[in-house]
Design a protein around this motif. Structure first.
Motif, PDB file in Angstrom:
ATOM      1  N   VAL A 139       0.860  -1.177   0.000  1.00  0.00           N
ATOM      2  CA  VAL A 139       0.000   0.000   0.000  1.00  0.00           C
ATOM      3  C   VAL A 139       0.896   1.227   0.000  1.00  0.00           C
ATOM      4  N   LYS A 140       0.576   2.171  -0.909  1.00  0.00           N
ATOM      5  CA  LYS A 140       1.355   3.403  -0.954  1.00  0.00           C
ATOM      6  C   LYS A 140       0.925   4.295   0.213  1.00  0.00           C
ATOM      7  N   PRO A 141       1.798   4.531   1.175  1.00  0.00           N
ATOM      8  CA  PRO A 141       1.401   5.321   2.359  1.00  0.00           C
ATOM      9  C   PRO A 141       0.895   6.712   2.002  1.00  0.00           C
ATOM     10  N   LYS A 142       1.445   7.297   0.946  1.00  0.00           N
ATOM     11  CA  LYS A 142       1.032   8.645   0.555  1.00  0.00           C
ATOM     12  C   LYS A 142      -0.442   8.682   0.177  1.00  0.00           C
ATOM     13  N   ARG A 143      -0.932   7.606  -0.462  1.00  0.00           N
ATOM     14  CA  ARG A 143      -2.330   7.548  -0.885  1.00  0.00           C
ATOM     15  C   ARG A 143      -3.292   7.439   0.300  1.00  0.00           C
ATOM     16  N   VAL A 144      -2.775   7.061   1.461  1.00  0.00           N
ATOM     17  CA  VAL A 144      -3.622   6.918   2.646  1.00  0.00           C
ATOM     18  C   VAL A 144      -3.413   8.066   3.621  1.00  0.00           C
ATOM     19  N   ILE A 145      -2.150   8.453   3.861  1.00  0.00           N
ATOM     20  CA  ILE A 145      -1.850   9.442   4.906  1.00  0.00           C
ATOM     21  C   ILE A 145      -2.301  10.835   4.493  1.00  0.00           C
ATOM     22  N   GLU A 146      -2.077  11.230   3.232  1.00  0.00           N
ATOM     23  CA  GLU A 146      -2.488  12.571   2.801  1.00  0.00           C
ATOM     24  C   GLU A 146      -4.006  12.753   2.887  1.00  0.00           C
ATOM     25  N   PRO A 147      -4.862  11.811   2.402  1.00  0.00           N
ATOM     26  CA  PRO A 147      -6.299  11.952   2.647  1.00  0.00           C
ATOM     27  C   PRO A 147      -6.656  11.918   4.133  1.00  0.00           C
ATOM     28  N   MET A 148      -5.861  11.151   4.923  1.00  0.00           N
ATOM     29  CA  MET A 148      -6.110  11.102   6.364  1.00  0.00           C
ATOM     30  C   MET A 148      -5.882  12.470   7.000  1.00  0.00           C
ATOM     31  N   ILE A 149      -4.827  13.149   6.576  1.00  0.00           N
ATOM     32  CA  ILE A 149      -4.542  14.501   7.081  1.00  0.00           C
ATOM     33  C   ILE A 149      -5.672  15.457   6.683  1.00  0.00           C
ATOM     34  N   LYS A 150      -6.116  15.326   5.433  1.00  0.00           N
ATOM     35  CA  LYS A 150      -7.191  16.189   4.938  1.00  0.00           C
ATOM     36  C   LYS A 150      -8.478  15.963   5.755  1.00  0.00           C
ATOM     37  N   ALA A 151      -8.808  14.683   6.024  1.00  0.00           N
ATOM     38  CA  ALA A 151     -10.020  14.368   6.786  1.00  0.00           C
ATOM     39  C   ALA A 151      -9.902  14.871   8.227  1.00  0.00           C
ATOM     40  N   HIS A 152      -8.700  14.733   8.813  1.00  0.00           N
ATOM     41  CA  HIS A 152      -8.500  15.194  10.194  1.00  0.00           C
ATOM     42  C   HIS A 152      -8.678  16.704  10.290  1.00  0.00           C
ATOM     43  N   LYS A 153      -8.158  17.441   9.327  1.00  0.00           N
ATOM     44  CA  LYS A 153      -8.294  18.902   9.340  1.00  0.00           C
ATOM     45  C   LYS A 153      -9.751  19.319   9.135  1.00  0.00           C
ATOM     46  N   ALA A 154     -10.532  18.471   8.413  1.00  0.00           N
ATOM     47  CA  ALA A 154     -11.947  18.795   8.187  1.00  0.00           C
ATOM     48  C   ALA A 154     -12.827  18.343   9.343  1.00  0.00           C
ATOM     49  N   GLY A 155     -12.243  17.659  10.328  1.00  0.00           N
ATOM     50  CA  GLY A 155     -13.014  17.229  11.491  1.00  0.00           C
ATOM     51  C   GLY A 155     -13.690  15.882  11.317  1.00  0.00           C
ATOM     52  N   LEU A 156     -13.260  15.090  10.348  1.00  0.00           N
ATOM     53  CA  LEU A 156     -13.837  13.764  10.144  1.00  0.00           C
ATOM     54  C   LEU A 156     -13.082  12.743  10.976  1.00  0.00           C
ATOM     55  N   ASN A 157     -13.803  11.829  11.562  1.00  0.00           N
ATOM     56  CA  ASN A 157     -13.210  10.789  12.399  1.00  0.00           C
ATOM     57  C   ASN A 157     -13.022   9.522  11.566  1.00  0.00           C
ATOM     58  N   LEU A 158     -11.891   9.423  10.897  1.00  0.00           N
ATOM     59  CA  LEU A 158     -11.568   8.267  10.079  1.00  0.00           C
ATOM     60  C   LEU A 158     -10.285   7.626  10.581  1.00  0.00           C
ATOM     61  N   SER A 159     -10.189   6.311  10.362  1.00  0.00           N
ATOM     62  CA  SER A 159      -8.994   5.573  10.780  1.00  0.00           C
ATOM     63  C   SER A 159      -8.200   5.145   9.565  1.00  0.00           C
ATOM     64  N   THR A 160      -6.919   4.886   9.805  1.00  0.00           N
ATOM     65  CA  THR A 160      -6.063   4.433   8.703  1.00  0.00           C
ATOM     66  C   THR A 160      -6.501   3.065   8.196  1.00  0.00           C
ATOM     67  N   ASN A 161      -7.070   2.251   9.075  1.00  0.00           N
ATOM     68  CA  ASN A 161      -7.525   0.927   8.634  1.00  0.00           C
ATOM     69  C   ASN A 161      -8.662   1.048   7.613  1.00  0.00           C
ATOM     70  N   GLN A 162      -9.584   1.996   7.850  1.00  0.00           N
ATOM     71  CA  GLN A 162     -10.678   2.186   6.905  1.00  0.00           C
ATOM     72  C   GLN A 162     -10.155   2.620   5.530  1.00  0.00           C
ATOM     73  N   LEU A 163      -9.272   3.606   5.554  1.00  0.00           N
ATOM     74  CA  LEU A 163      -8.740   4.114   4.282  1.00  0.00           C
ATOM     75  C   LEU A 163      -7.873   3.076   3.588  1.00  0.00           C
ATOM     76  N   GLU A 164      -7.081   2.342   4.359  1.00  0.00           N
ATOM     77  CA  GLU A 164      -6.220   1.330   3.760  1.00  0.00           C
ATOM     78  C   GLU A 164      -7.051   0.192   3.160  1.00  0.00           C
ATOM     79  N   ALA A 165      -8.115  -0.205   3.849  1.00  0.00           N
ATOM     80  CA  ALA A 165      -8.980  -1.272   3.332  1.00  0.00           C
ATOM     81  C   ALA A 165      -9.659  -0.840   2.037  1.00  0.00           C
ATOM     82  N   HIS A 166     -10.067   0.414   1.985  1.00  0.00           N
ATOM     83  CA  HIS A 166     -10.703   0.903   0.756  1.00  0.00           C
ATOM     84  C   HIS A 166      -9.693   0.962  -0.390  1.00  0.00           C
TER      85      HIS A 166
END
Length: 335
Positions: free
Chosen positions: A59-86
């Motif tokens: 899994v390319k970490p950039k494809r997961v961590i950058e959207p994770m940062i974006k979601a965190h700044k927007a106030g969304l409660n998402l986990s890396t497992n959810q994004l990685e599974a998708h």
């Protein structure tokens, strides 16, 4: 000895430095330290070993961590497992996060699981959310219908639709909406007694079509159907009558030709019968001299009677010759 010792120690130090540099380069290329630092700076709690595990899972970490940062700044409660599974399921993580942020800003209740399912179904979930906020206008081509008076009427409609998030998975697309609206336009024009009624009240088409609930089972909600243009086409009724008249004429000509052919055949048959009868007359006439000869021998007829008969035949032949000279047309018709 001292110089040799110094030179050997220097080579050892240089060798160690090169080895350390290679090891560090390998570690830094395998472990995304820079991405880890960016996540920590953005307030996203992610361990360095989690990033290493992503590398091991291809899994390319950039494809997961950058959207994770974006979601965190927007106030969304998402986990890396959810994004990685998708991501591993073949989905577009960045588009899903953008759709969730847009839905949150528009007060649309959209969960991550629902958004991921829409994305994996092959639909653009971000476009669907945007269409829920800003309805889309679908313009149909000219759709032809024929009124009861036989005049073709062409209508073009603009359909304002809004995406229905709940029916995006398994719902029909824009093509179905256009096809249903086209069917409604054709049936509405066809049920009009005169084409002038459609031209005078084009809104009757949109009202009739809109009342049929054409968005049932689709991924959209029809807000309005507006008739953009109405045009007159061909006189289909007159064309059909003309084609029918031409067909009837061809049938009549074919039947007349059939009767003529039968008459010609019958005429030829009669001529053949006349020739046959004439042949029989000639055959019978050939037996007359023999009959006269037999009658003279048997004494049933005298010589004077025979010559009287010859004179009658000569007189009849002369009259026929005169008739031919005076009335040649009549004689030819009789022939």
């Amino acid at each position: 000895m001292d110089l040799m010792f110094i030179s050997g120690g220097l080579l050892t130090v240089i060798f160690l430095i090169v080895v350390i540099f290679i090891v560090l380069s390998f570690i830094l290329s395998f472990v995304p330290v820079g991405l880890w630092i960016s996540a920590i700076a953005a307030g996203v709690k992610v361990g360095i070993f989690t990033l290493v595990g992503m590398r091991l899972r291809r899994v390319k970490p950039k494809r997961v961590i950058e959207p994770m940062i974006k979601a965190h700044k927007a106030g969304l409660n998402l986990s890396t497992n959810q994004l990685e599974a998708h991501f591993l399921a073949g989905g577009n993580v960045d588009r899903v996060v953008d759709a969730l942020i847009a839905a949150q800003r528009a007060n649309i209740n959209l969960t991550f699981e629902r958004c991921a399912a829409i994305d994996l179904a092959g639909r653009d979930v971000l476009e669907a959310v945007q269409m829920s906020v800003n309805p889309k206008v679908i313009e149909t081509p000219f759709i032809s219908g024929v009124a009861m008076d036989g005049i073709e009427v062409k209508a073009k409609a603009r359909i304002t639709v809004r995406a229905n998030i709940d029916r995006l998975v398994g719902g029909a697309g824009e093509e179905t909406i256009v096809a249903r609206v086209g069917e409604g336009i054709v049936s509405t024009i066809g049920s009009s007694e005169k084409h002038s009624g459609v031209l005078e009240n084009p809104d009757s088409i949109s009202q009739t079509v809109l009342s049929k609930g054409l968005d049932s089972g689709t991924a959209f909600e029809i807000l309005s159907i507006d008739i953009a243009d109405v045009d007159i086409g061909k006189n289909i009724g007159a064309d059909l009558q003309t084609e029918q008249a031409v067909a009837d004429k061809n049938i009549a000509q074919a039947k007349a030709e059939e009767r003529r052919a039968m008459a010609v055949a019958q005429e030829q048959e009669m001529k053949a019968r006349v020739q046959e009868m004439r042949a029989k007359v000639v055959e019978a006439e050939s037996k007359v001299p023999l009959a006269f000869s037999k009658a003279l021998e048997d004494g049933n007829i005298g010589v004077s009677e025979y010559y009287d008969l010859k004179n009658i035949e000569a007189d009849t032949s002369m009259r026929d010759s005169i008739n031919k000279m005076t009335n040649p047309t009549r004689y030819n018709e009789e022939e």
